[in-house]
Design an enzyme around this catalytic site. Structure first.
Site, mmCIF file in Angstrom:
data_model
loop_
_atom_site.group_PDB
_atom_site.id
_atom_site.type_symbol
_atom_site.label_atom_id
_atom_site.label_comp_id
_atom_site.label_asym_id
_atom_site.label_seq_id
_atom_site.Cartn_x
_atom_site.Cartn_y
_atom_site.Cartn_z
ATOM 1 N N CYS A 4 -1.507 46.476 3.017
ATOM 2 C CA CYS A 4 -2.232 46.172 1.773
ATOM 3 C C CYS A 4 -1.546 45.073 0.966
ATOM 4 O O CYS A 4 -2.115 44.574 -0.006
ATOM 5 C CB CYS A 4 -2.358 47.428 0.909
ATOM 6 S SG CYS A 4 -3.261 48.727 1.742
ATOM 7 N N HIS A 54 -18.111 41.741 -5.744
ATOM 8 C CA HIS A 54 -17.841 40.487 -5.025
ATOM 9 C C HIS A 54 -16.796 39.635 -5.737
ATOM 10 O O HIS A 54 -16.965 38.444 -5.928
ATOM 11 C CB HIS A 54 -19.147 39.712 -4.771
ATOM 12 C CG HIS A 54 -19.980 40.355 -3.699
ATOM 13 N ND1 HIS A 54 -20.579 41.581 -3.867
ATOM 14 C CD2 HIS A 54 -20.282 39.948 -2.443
ATOM 15 C CE1 HIS A 54 -21.227 41.906 -2.771
ATOM 16 N NE2 HIS A 54 -21.055 40.955 -1.876
ATOM 17 N N GLU A 111 -12.402 54.613 -2.364
ATOM 18 C CA GLU A 111 -12.071 53.297 -1.829
ATOM 19 C C GLU A 111 -12.459 53.202 -0.356
ATOM 20 O O GLU A 111 -12.849 52.148 0.133
ATOM 21 C CB GLU A 111 -10.567 53.072 -2.007
ATOM 22 C CG GLU A 111 -10.136 51.652 -1.826
ATOM 23 C CD GLU A 111 -8.673 51.478 -2.223
ATOM 24 O OE1 GLU A 111 -8.414 50.757 -3.190
ATOM 25 O OE2 GLU A 111 -7.803 52.094 -1.575
HETATM 26 ZN ZN LIG Z 1 -7.208 48.174 -0.204
#
Ligand SMILES: [Zn+2]
Ligand SMILES: [Zn+2]
Length: 330
Positions: free
Chosen positions: A209, A256, A302
């Protein structure tokens, strides 16, 4: 939900932990006397129309939009009933067949394939206390009907997967209070890294990440508000206004984007799911209060494997998922 939201009946005061020892049972055989929460799901289809007789056609249309169109529209409702109590001699809170029949007799048989307006006295607008059959008003009416027959602790009613209401029963609950949740989504990219650390240090903490060009998620966002069901409208707050608020304050600005660069808050705050959920709670708390409700919870999923939840009414270290989660887990 605070722990007070889940209040077991007084007779269920047996400790949850079991010694399991042989020096005499602290509870009966087959778990008798130990407390547990059970849930039961049931479905029905019904129609409704949002139209108040005391205001004009134009006012109804302005207030309720497409929901005001005659002769109405329908939903496939999904009901989840959470019940609590001590296990009986057969190792059950209640015999499920008894639960199934009570829900069928009190709720699904009377409502299925019917028009909800005026069907129950709660939805008779010729009475001063009558309301529109909104999701939250219907959840409350269902809770009222089931509570005399079943040890209900919470009711969840889905109008569809993106809109549902919760009503709690028991001494800790308020008689006309309900929770309303909406679900929406946005897509955004982020990179998890603390500016003050080296790339190697960031990768040690955040793994992939922390890669320099970021990556993206399709975030699912659930917003839960709490409030009193209003007279006449049967709503906690104006649903269209709530949806518009979440759209304007969160979805439109976040969708976005590369969160680290496009959302000023994340220039100096690592945009973990936790921090995004907290920032959304900060953005929504005051405007939801202006609508006459309270922000109860923000849930940000997420990925299928991770989500963050913020209980906005509670001091952060006191956040404990409670009765609503018992229902949500079904
Ligand atoms: Zn992530
Ligand atoms: Zn509807």
């Amino acid at each position: 939900m605070t722990p007070a939201g889940l209040t077991l009946p007084a007779q269920a005061a047996t400790p949850i932990s079991s010694s399991g020892g042989s020096e005499g049972h602290p509870h009966g055989p087959h778990g008798r006397g130990r407390p547990c929460v059970i849930t039961r799901r049931a479905c029905f289809s019904a129609s409704h129309v949002y139209r108040l007789p005391d205001i004009s056609n134009a006012e109804n249309e302005a207030r309720f939009g497409l929901c005001s169109l005659e002769p109405g529209h329908g939903h496939n409702y999904e009901l989840v009933v959470a019940m609590a109590g001590p296990l009986d001699a057969d190792g059950m809170v209640l015999n499920l067949s008894e639960v199934k029949h009570a829900i069928r007799r009190e709720v699904t048989d009377p409502l299925n394939f019917r028009c909800l307006n005026g069907l129950w006295p709660e939805f008779d607008l010729s009475r001063p206390e009558g309301t529109l059959p909104t999701t939250e008003a219907l959840a409350l009416a269902i809770s009222t009907r089931l509570t005399p027959h079943l040890p209900v602790v919470a009711i969840r009613l889905y109008e569809h997967p993106d809109l549902w209401a919760d009503v709690l029963s028991g001494p800790a609950s308020h008689p006309m209070e309900a929770f309303l949740s909406i679900r929406t989504h946005f897509a955004a990219a982020h990179r998890l890294a603390r500016e003050e650390l080296s790339q190697a240090e960031n990768e040690a903490i955040y793994g992939k990440c922390a890669r320099v060009h970021g990556h993206g998620h399709n975030y699912l966002l659930e917003i839960t508000v709490r409030g009193r069901i209003q007279e006449r409208t049967g709503m906690i707050c104006d649903l269209a206004a709530l949806q518009q608020l979440v759209q304007e304050r969160v979805v439109e600005p976040f969708d976005h984007t590369f969160l680290n660069k496009d959302i000023p808050h994340f220039a100096g705050c690592v945009p973990t799911a936790e921090n995004i959920a907290l920032h959304i709670a900060d953005l929504l708390t005051a405007p939801i209060a202006d609508l006459g409700a309270r922000l109860h919870k923000v849930r940000l999923q997420e990925s299928p494997n991770n989500a963050a939840e913020v209980y906005a009414e509670t001091a952060q270290l006191g956040m404990v998922p409670g009765a609503l989660e018992a229902v949500a887990a079904s």
